[in-house]
Design a protein around this motif. Structure first.
Motif, PDB file in Angstrom:
ATOM      1  N   GLY A 190       0.793   4.874  -7.443  1.00  0.00           N
ATOM      2  CA  GLY A 190       1.733   5.395  -6.453  1.00  0.00           C
ATOM      3  C   GLY A 190       3.066   5.750  -7.092  1.00  0.00           C
ATOM      4  N   GLU A 191       3.868   6.517  -6.336  1.00  0.00           N
ATOM      5  CA  GLU A 191       5.072   7.091  -6.947  1.00  0.00           C
ATOM      6  C   GLU A 191       6.132   6.048  -7.294  1.00  0.00           C
ATOM      7  N   HIS A 192       6.111   4.881  -6.647  1.00  0.00           N
ATOM      8  CA  HIS A 192       7.175   3.912  -6.899  1.00  0.00           C
ATOM      9  C   HIS A 192       6.792   2.776  -7.843  1.00  0.00           C
ATOM     10  N   VAL A 193       5.628   2.897  -8.487  1.00  0.00           N
ATOM     11  CA  VAL A 193       5.165   1.802  -9.347  1.00  0.00           C
ATOM     12  C   VAL A 193       6.164   1.503 -10.463  1.00  0.00           C
ATOM     13  N   ARG A 194       6.662   2.567 -11.094  1.00  0.00           N
ATOM     14  CA  ARG A 194       7.587   2.339 -12.221  1.00  0.00           C
ATOM     15  C   ARG A 194       8.827   1.588 -11.760  1.00  0.00           C
ATOM     16  N   GLY A 195       9.320   1.937 -10.575  1.00  0.00           N
ATOM     17  CA  GLY A 195      10.503   1.270 -10.045  1.00  0.00           C
ATOM     18  C   GLY A 195      10.247  -0.201  -9.763  1.00  0.00           C
ATOM     19  N   VAL A 196       9.084  -0.499  -9.205  1.00  0.00           N
ATOM     20  CA  VAL A 196       8.747  -1.904  -8.903  1.00  0.00           C
ATOM     21  C   VAL A 196       8.615  -2.694 -10.198  1.00  0.00           C
ATOM     22  N   LEU A 197       7.868  -2.125 -11.162  1.00  0.00           N
ATOM     23  CA  LEU A 197       7.653  -2.850 -12.424  1.00  0.00           C
ATOM     24  C   LEU A 197       8.972  -3.057 -13.174  1.00  0.00           C
ATOM     25  N   ALA A 198       9.881  -2.094 -13.044  1.00  0.00           N
ATOM     26  CA  ALA A 198      11.149  -2.191 -13.774  1.00  0.00           C
ATOM     27  C   ALA A 198      11.945  -3.418 -13.348  1.00  0.00           C
ATOM     28  N   LYS A 199      11.653  -3.934 -12.153  1.00  0.00           N
ATOM     29  CA  LYS A 199      12.371  -5.132 -11.703  1.00  0.00           C
ATOM     30  C   LYS A 199      12.020  -6.358 -12.530  1.00  0.00           C
ATOM     31  N   ALA A 256      -1.427  -0.976 -19.154  1.00  0.00           N
ATOM     32  CA  ALA A 256      -1.951   0.275 -19.702  1.00  0.00           C
ATOM     33  C   ALA A 256      -1.728   1.383 -18.698  1.00  0.00           C
ATOM     34  N   LEU A 257      -1.328   2.552 -19.186  1.00  0.00           N
ATOM     35  CA  LEU A 257      -1.131   3.702 -18.290  1.00  0.00           C
ATOM     36  C   LEU A 257      -2.416   4.532 -18.290  1.00  0.00           C
ATOM     37  N   ILE A 258      -3.045   4.624 -17.105  1.00  0.00           N
ATOM     38  CA  ILE A 258      -4.349   5.278 -16.987  1.00  0.00           C
ATOM     39  C   ILE A 258      -4.197   6.772 -16.713  1.00  0.00           C
ATOM     40  N   ASP A 259      -3.308   7.123 -15.782  1.00  0.00           N
ATOM     41  CA  ASP A 259      -3.047   8.549 -15.528  1.00  0.00           C
ATOM     42  C   ASP A 259      -1.613   8.711 -15.033  1.00  0.00           C
ATOM     43  N   ASP A 260      -1.249   9.972 -14.782  1.00  0.00           N
ATOM     44  CA  ASP A 260       0.149  10.286 -14.478  1.00  0.00           C
ATOM     45  C   ASP A 260       0.510  10.159 -13.002  1.00  0.00           C
ATOM     46  N   THR A 261      -0.394   9.594 -12.186  1.00  0.00           N
ATOM     47  CA  THR A 261      -0.105   9.466 -10.734  1.00  0.00           C
ATOM     48  C   THR A 261       1.255   8.830 -10.435  1.00  0.00           C
ATOM     49  N   PRO A 262       1.702   7.748 -11.052  1.00  0.00           N
ATOM     50  CA  PRO A 262       1.051   7.063 -12.173  1.00  0.00           C
ATOM     51  C   PRO A 262       0.123   5.941 -11.705  1.00  0.00           C
ATOM     52  N   THR A 263      -0.895   5.694 -12.507  1.00  0.00           N
ATOM     53  CA  THR A 263      -1.784   4.562 -12.296  1.00  0.00           C
ATOM     54  C   THR A 263      -1.680   3.631 -13.496  1.00  0.00           C
ATOM     55  N   PHE A 264      -1.269   2.397 -13.245  1.00  0.00           N
ATOM     56  CA  PHE A 264      -1.190   1.392 -14.299  1.00  0.00           C
ATOM     57  C   PHE A 264      -2.269   0.343 -14.063  1.00  0.00           C
ATOM     58  N   ASP A 265      -2.948  -0.067 -15.122  1.00  0.00           N
ATOM     59  CA  ASP A 265      -3.809  -1.242 -15.049  1.00  0.00           C
ATOM     60  C   ASP A 265      -3.064  -2.389 -15.705  1.00  0.00           C
ATOM     61  N   ILE A 266      -2.980  -3.527 -15.026  1.00  0.00           N
ATOM     62  CA  ILE A 266      -2.398  -4.685 -15.689  1.00  0.00           C
ATOM     63  C   ILE A 266      -3.421  -5.810 -15.719  1.00  0.00           C
ATOM     64  N   VAL A 267      -3.582  -6.390 -16.909  1.00  0.00           N
ATOM     65  CA  VAL A 267      -4.505  -7.505 -17.088  1.00  0.00           C
ATOM     66  C   VAL A 267      -3.665  -8.773 -17.165  1.00  0.00           C
ATOM     67  N   ASP A 282       0.853  -1.185   0.000  1.00  0.00           N
ATOM     68  CA  ASP A 282       0.000   0.000   0.000  1.00  0.00           C
ATOM     69  C   ASP A 282       0.885   1.231   0.000  1.00  0.00           C
ATOM     70  N   SER A 283       0.270   2.361  -0.262  1.00  0.00           N
ATOM     71  CA  SER A 283       1.060   3.571  -0.488  1.00  0.00           C
ATOM     72  C   SER A 283       1.795   4.003   0.784  1.00  0.00           C
ATOM     73  N   GLY A 284       1.274   3.610   1.944  1.00  0.00           N
ATOM     74  CA  GLY A 284       1.887   4.050   3.190  1.00  0.00           C
ATOM     75  C   GLY A 284       3.281   3.492   3.388  1.00  0.00           C
ATOM     76  N   THR A 285       3.500   2.261   2.974  1.00  0.00           N
ATOM     77  CA  THR A 285       4.779   1.638   3.276  1.00  0.00           C
ATOM     78  C   THR A 285       5.700   1.538   2.069  1.00  0.00           C
ATOM     79  N   SER A 286       5.141   1.444   0.884  1.00  0.00           N
ATOM     80  CA  SER A 286       6.003   1.129  -0.246  1.00  0.00           C
ATOM     81  C   SER A 286       5.888   2.104  -1.406  1.00  0.00           C
ATOM     82  N   GLY A 287       5.009   3.072  -1.322  1.00  0.00           N
ATOM     83  CA  GLY A 287       4.849   3.977  -2.456  1.00  0.00           C
ATOM     84  C   GLY A 287       4.112   3.340  -3.599  1.00  0.00           C
ATOM     85  N   MET A 288       3.489   2.181  -3.338  1.00  0.00           N
ATOM     86  CA  MET A 288       2.696   1.537  -4.384  1.00  0.00           C
ATOM     87  C   MET A 288       1.437   0.932  -3.771  1.00  0.00           C
TER      88      MET A 288
END
Lengths: 82, 201
Positions: B133-142, B171-182, B30-36
């Motif tokens: 959340g702000e760290h989504v790109r970093g997590v996905l990059a792994k 899919a990138l939904i908004d610049d939060t960023p919010t990603f939807d993954i199916v 959740d956003s409180g602990t991990s930025g995602m």
């Protein structure tokens, strides 16, 4: 790792693709008319060149389309994607 | 061999999404602990549609039902009443509110009678997870080889690619960023565990 340019999706990592071997191998129009040697040549014999090689790839984790590209088997440089 | 109907079978089988048991008792990022933040959104129905994009009559017949045109630009999606993702030059994934897919499929089939097309209800095979959340790109990059930098991957774009050892539609939904993954339903728990693990520092 290769960076392969999918004609639809653009540059993607090699891990998204599957390799389909040498390109431009046409199935003989009338297989019954071939000798065993000619049939074996169609089935098994491949050029395996040192240098430029036209080959088939499929973007299997992406748009799932087949396409042909030309790759240098020495340097791995991809010179032409069609 | 025949099977006797049991008198205790409920009228309707309860639908449970693929992560129901995983989320029960597991801490999710959740956003409180991990930025995602990870949110399971199981309330969608999915249709896979294939047809000739050069056939004007096919495109019109689809547009007539959906109210907007199929995305023609590779790796983009359009959102109105439903969301339509580009999957390939002749293939699209339509997502809509769960339960509406049958009605839409019926009407599309009516509109498309006489055309060469394929329409498959794939609701049971998919699960959508929303990551923000702000760290989504970093997590996905792994675990994703795609370049998700905002200069490259923009709002409105989608892509089928790999996430760790499974595949996904992102899919990138908004610049939060919010990603939807199916995800494939049967790989959803694997992906969720991977995401959970990847948020740890």
């Amino acid at each position: 790792m290769l960076l392969i340019n999918c004609p639809w999706c653009g540059p993607r990592d090699e891990s998204e693709f599957g390799y389909g071997g040498e390109a431009d191998i046409a199935r003989p129009a009338n297989p019954d008319a071939l000798t065993d040697e000619e049939w074996a040549d169609y089935l098994f014999m491949r050029k395996n060149p040192r240098g430029l090689h036209r080959e088939q790839w499929v973007h299997e984790h992406g748009c799932r389309r087949w396409f042909v590209l030309e790759r240098d088997t020495v340097t791995y440089e991809i010179t032409d994607a069609t | 061999m025949t099977r006797k109907e049991s008198g205790n079978v409920p009228d309707q089988m309860q639908r449970q999404h693929a992560l129901a048991s995983f989320l029960n008792g597991n801490s999710v990022p959740d956003s409180g602990t991990s930025g995602m933040r990870l949110e399971v959104r199981p309330h969608y129905g999915y249709l896979n549609l294939r047809g000739d994009p050069d056939d004007e009559r096919f495109l019109q017949a689809v547009q007539q039902k959906l109210g907007h045109s199929l995305p023609g630009v590779p790796n983009t999606f359009t959102s109105a009443d439903h969301t339509v993702f580009w999957l390939g030059p002749d293939e699209w994934l339509l997502s809509t509110a769960l339960g509406r897919e049958k009605e839409i499929a019926g009407q599309l089939a009516k509109n498309l009678a006489g055309h060469c097309y394929s329409l498959v209800d794939v609701t049971g095979g998919q699960l959508l997870i929303r990551l923000s959340g702000e760290h989504v790109r970093g997590v996905l990059a792994k675990g994703c080889t795609l370049d998700l930098h905002p200069r490259i991957f923009k709002v409105g774009q989608c892509a089928q690619t790999t996430l760790a050892k499974t595949s996904m539609l992102i899919a990138l939904i908004d610049d939060t960023p919010t990603f939807d993954i199916v995800l494939r339903r049967s790989f959803a728990e694997y992906a969720a565990r991977w995401l959970q693990h990847s948020t740890r520092i």
